[in-house]
Design a protein around this motif. Structure first.
Motif, short mmCIF file in Angstrom:
data_model
loop_
_atom_site.label_atom_id
_atom_site.label_comp_id
_atom_site.label_asym_id
_atom_site.label_seq_id
_atom_site.Cartn_x
_atom_site.Cartn_y
_atom_site.Cartn_z
N ASP A 1 5.16 -7.29 -11.37
CA ASP A 1 3.78 -7.16 -10.89
C ASP A 1 2.99 -8.41 -11.24
O ASP A 1 2.70 -8.68 -12.40
CB ASP A 1 3.14 -5.93 -11.52
N GLY A 2 2.63 -9.17 -10.21
CA GLY A 2 1.80 -10.36 -10.39
C GLY A 2 0.45 -10.22 -9.75
O GLY A 2 -0.19 -11.22 -9.41
N THR A 3 -0.02 -8.98 -9.57
CA THR A 3 -1.30 -8.75 -8.91
C THR A 3 -2.47 -8.89 -9.88
O THR A 3 -2.27 -8.97 -11.10
CB THR A 3 -1.33 -7.35 -8.26
N ASP A 4 -3.66 -8.89 -9.33
CA ASP A 4 -4.85 -9.14 -10.17
C ASP A 4 -5.94 -8.09 -10.00
O ASP A 4 -7.11 -8.35 -10.26
CB ASP A 4 -5.42 -10.52 -9.84
N ASN A 5 -5.57 -6.88 -9.54
CA ASN A 5 -6.57 -5.84 -9.38
C ASN A 5 -6.00 -4.49 -9.78
O ASN A 5 -4.79 -4.27 -9.73
CB ASN A 5 -7.10 -5.81 -7.94
N PHE A 6 -6.87 -3.59 -10.19
CA PHE A 6 -6.41 -2.32 -10.75
C PHE A 6 -5.83 -1.37 -9.71
O PHE A 6 -4.88 -0.64 -10.00
CB PHE A 6 -7.56 -1.64 -11.50
N SER A 7 -6.35 -1.38 -8.50
CA SER A 7 -5.80 -0.49 -7.49
C SER A 7 -4.33 -0.82 -7.22
O SER A 7 -3.50 0.09 -7.11
CB SER A 7 -6.61 -0.56 -6.20
N SER A 8 -4.00 -2.10 -7.14
CA SER A 8 -2.60 -2.50 -6.92
C SER A 8 -1.73 -2.15 -8.12
O SER A 8 -0.59 -1.71 -7.96
CB SER A 8 -2.51 -4.00 -6.64
N ARG A 9 -2.24 -2.34 -9.33
CA ARG A 9 -1.45 -2.06 -10.53
C ARG A 9 -1.08 -0.58 -10.62
O ARG A 9 0.06 -0.23 -10.93
CB ARG A 9 -2.20 -2.50 -11.78
N TYR A 10 -2.05 0.29 -10.35
CA TYR A 10 -1.76 1.73 -10.41
C TYR A 10 -0.81 2.14 -9.28
O TYR A 10 0.08 2.95 -9.47
CB TYR A 10 -3.06 2.54 -10.36
N TYR B 1 -5.70 4.90 -3.95
CA TYR B 1 -5.88 4.03 -5.11
C TYR B 1 -7.16 3.22 -5.05
O TYR B 1 -7.80 3.00 -6.08
CB TYR B 1 -4.66 3.11 -5.25
N LYS B 2 -7.55 2.78 -3.89
CA LYS B 2 -8.78 2.00 -3.81
C LYS B 2 -9.99 2.85 -4.15
O LYS B 2 -10.93 2.40 -4.79
CB LYS B 2 -8.93 1.37 -2.42
N ASN C 1 0.85 -1.19 0.00
CA ASN C 1 0.00 0.00 0.00
C ASN C 1 0.88 1.24 0.00
O ASN C 1 2.12 1.13 0.00
CB ASN C 1 -0.97 -0.02 1.19
N VAL C 2 0.27 2.41 0.01
CA VAL C 2 1.06 3.64 -0.09
C VAL C 2 1.96 3.82 1.13
O VAL C 2 3.00 4.49 1.04
CB VAL C 2 0.17 4.88 -0.26
N ALA C 3 1.59 3.24 2.26
CA ALA C 3 2.37 3.43 3.48
C ALA C 3 3.64 2.58 3.51
O ALA C 3 4.59 2.93 4.20
CB ALA C 3 1.51 3.12 4.70
N ASN C 4 3.67 1.46 2.78
CA ASN C 4 4.86 0.60 2.85
C ASN C 4 5.59 0.43 1.51
O ASN C 4 6.72 -0.05 1.49
CB ASN C 4 4.50 -0.79 3.40
N ALA C 5 4.97 0.83 0.41
CA ALA C 5 5.58 0.59 -0.92
C ALA C 5 6.95 1.27 -1.05
O ALA C 5 7.90 0.67 -1.58
CB ALA C 5 4.65 1.08 -2.02
N LEU C 6 7.06 2.50 -0.55
CA LEU C 6 8.32 3.24 -0.72
C LEU C 6 9.39 2.79 0.27
O LEU C 6 10.54 3.22 0.18
CB LEU C 6 8.07 4.75 -0.57
N ASP C 7 9.01 1.91 1.21
CA ASP C 7 10.00 1.30 2.10
C ASP C 7 10.54 -0.01 1.51
O ASP C 7 11.70 -0.35 1.73
CB ASP C 7 9.38 1.01 3.47
N ILE C 8 9.70 -0.72 0.77
CA ILE C 8 10.08 -2.06 0.28
C ILE C 8 10.72 -1.99 -1.11
O ILE C 8 11.79 -2.57 -1.33
CB ILE C 8 8.84 -2.97 0.25
N ILE C 9 10.10 -1.31 -2.04
CA ILE C 9 10.54 -1.32 -3.44
C ILE C 9 11.98 -0.83 -3.64
O ILE C 9 12.71 -1.41 -4.45
CB ILE C 9 9.55 -0.53 -4.31
N PRO C 10 12.45 0.21 -2.91
CA PRO C 10 13.83 0.67 -3.14
C PRO C 10 14.91 -0.37 -2.88
O PRO C 10 16.04 -0.22 -3.34
CB PRO C 10 13.96 1.86 -2.16
#
Length: 373
Positions: free
Chosen positions: A125-134, A263-264, A109-118
């Motif tokens: 991306d192996g997700t199955d929903n639009f909110s996660s893709r964006y 995003y949701k 989610n927005v709170a943890n993405a910038l901690d993990i991805i770097p």
């Protein structure tokens, strides 16, 4: 892994022209984050691990269920009910003990993405929903991380590579293909429309191939190109696309803007477990026992609330603090009612001690006269 490591297991790919030991060393020094250990993530993870990618991250908060097994072939009947991320990590370590595997039993989610991805070189991306893709797309664009996109539906799958220069040195991302998220129920997911079991295996393996090509420098990748495959007629076709000023304007400009994205809500995903209330309902509910009122605005935002008991947990710190929330009923407030809905979704997903969740519709700005002391 280093140059003295035994590379015997990789002999068949190291003898390839243009690959060699140099390519294998590049794989061993690379890291890939796979978001979603489902139909796409399972085959991608297996081939990345087998190929010798030095460090692999797995993000998935779901558990294995029986309906997964026709396409998520990393799992078996014995794994039903177990964490997908943890089970995948265990099985990949048995496949290749030379590599490092880290798993995250969370929803990105927005709170943890910038901690993990770097912490990773490439994101898959192996997700199955639009909110996660964006969300994933915008985070990778902000961090300038290569993103390997895959999607499946019924008998058709798609693959592309974002944030990597194309043949004309142009960068593009998911929003260049699909600027606007679809509305609620406009595009059914696999649970609603179905999917042929072998299709995610094909598309997920293609995603892994794109990652390996990016890391080793062999061949060309699908930058600026959307590849579509139809399993019924074995047809492949490609669509070229480029970046535009309009789609770039939809990306969050900086970290603060990303953290304030919802995003949701943008993708029209509504959770029936969260109730939006008006000012009069708020006034009645906040007096009930075991009810906690939380203001998720930042400390600098005005007006500050007075006249009733409440707690302040700013949205910027909410993900780290929400585990401390023990009340049975929680009412969330923000300036316009958007961040409070997102905070409620986070609580619903990750804090199961909270039984009832409410969000003040329209926020403090809309109802300021009723909320004033």
């Amino acid at each position: 892994m280093n140059s003295t490591k035994d590379f015997t297991r990789y002999d068949r790919q190291m003898i390839l022209q243009g690959f060699g030991k140099e390519g294998q060393l590049r794989l061993s020094e690379a890291s890939v984050l796979v978001i979603g250990a489902g139909g796409l993530g399972c085959p991608a993870l297996q081939y990345l691990a087998a190929a010798g990618v030095g460090r692999i991250g797995i993000v998935d908060d779901d558990v294995v269920n029986l309906s997964n097994l026709h396409r998520q072939i990393l799992f078996t009947m014995a794994d039903i009910g177990a964490s997908k991320a943890e089970t995948a990590a265990l099985k990949l370590s048995q496949l290749n003990s030379d590599i490092e595997i880290q798993y995250y039993r969370i929803r990105l989610n927005v709170a943890n993405a910038l901690d993990i991805i770097p912490n990773y070189d490439i994101v898959l991306d192996g997700t199955d929903n639009f909110s996660s893709r964006y969300l994933i797309n915008d985070a990778c664009a902000l961090l300038k991380k290569p993103l390997i996109f895959g999607a499946i539906a019924q008998y058709e799958g798609q693959v592309s590579v974002f944030n990597v220069p194309d043949s004309k040195n142009r960068l593009s991302n998911y929003r260049d293909l699909f600027p606007d998220p679809p509305g609620d129920n406009e595009v059914p997911n696999c649970a609603e429309a179905g999917v042929l079991g072998v299709l995610p295996g094909i598309i997920g393996t293609m995603q892994a191939a794109e990652a390996i090509k990016l890391i080793t420098g062999i061949g060309s990748v699908l930058a600026g190109t959307l590849l579509t495959f139809n399993v019924l007629n074995n047809q492949f076709y490609e669509v070229a696309f480029t970046s535009s000023k309009q789609s770039q304007a939809l990306l969050p400009a900086d970290t603060e803007a990303f953290l304030n994205m919802h995003y949701k809500e943008v993708c029209s995903i509504n959770d029936p477990a969260i109730i939006e209330i008006n000012a009069s309902q708020f006034k009645a509910l906040r007096l009930q026992p075991s009810t906690l009122v939380i203001d998720v605005r930042e400390e600098s935002e005005i007006p500050r609330l007075k006249g009733f008991e409440h707690t302040v947990i700013p949205m910027s710190a909410f993900h780290h603090e929400m585990g401390t929330i023990k009340a049975a009923n929680v009412i969330l407030l923000c300036q316009h009612g958007i961040r409070s809905m997102y905070a409620a979704e986070l609580l619903h997903e990750e804090n199961h001690e909270v039984k009832k969740l409410y969000s003040l519709k329209g926020g403090i700005s809309r109802w300021i006269s009723e909320l004033s002391p």
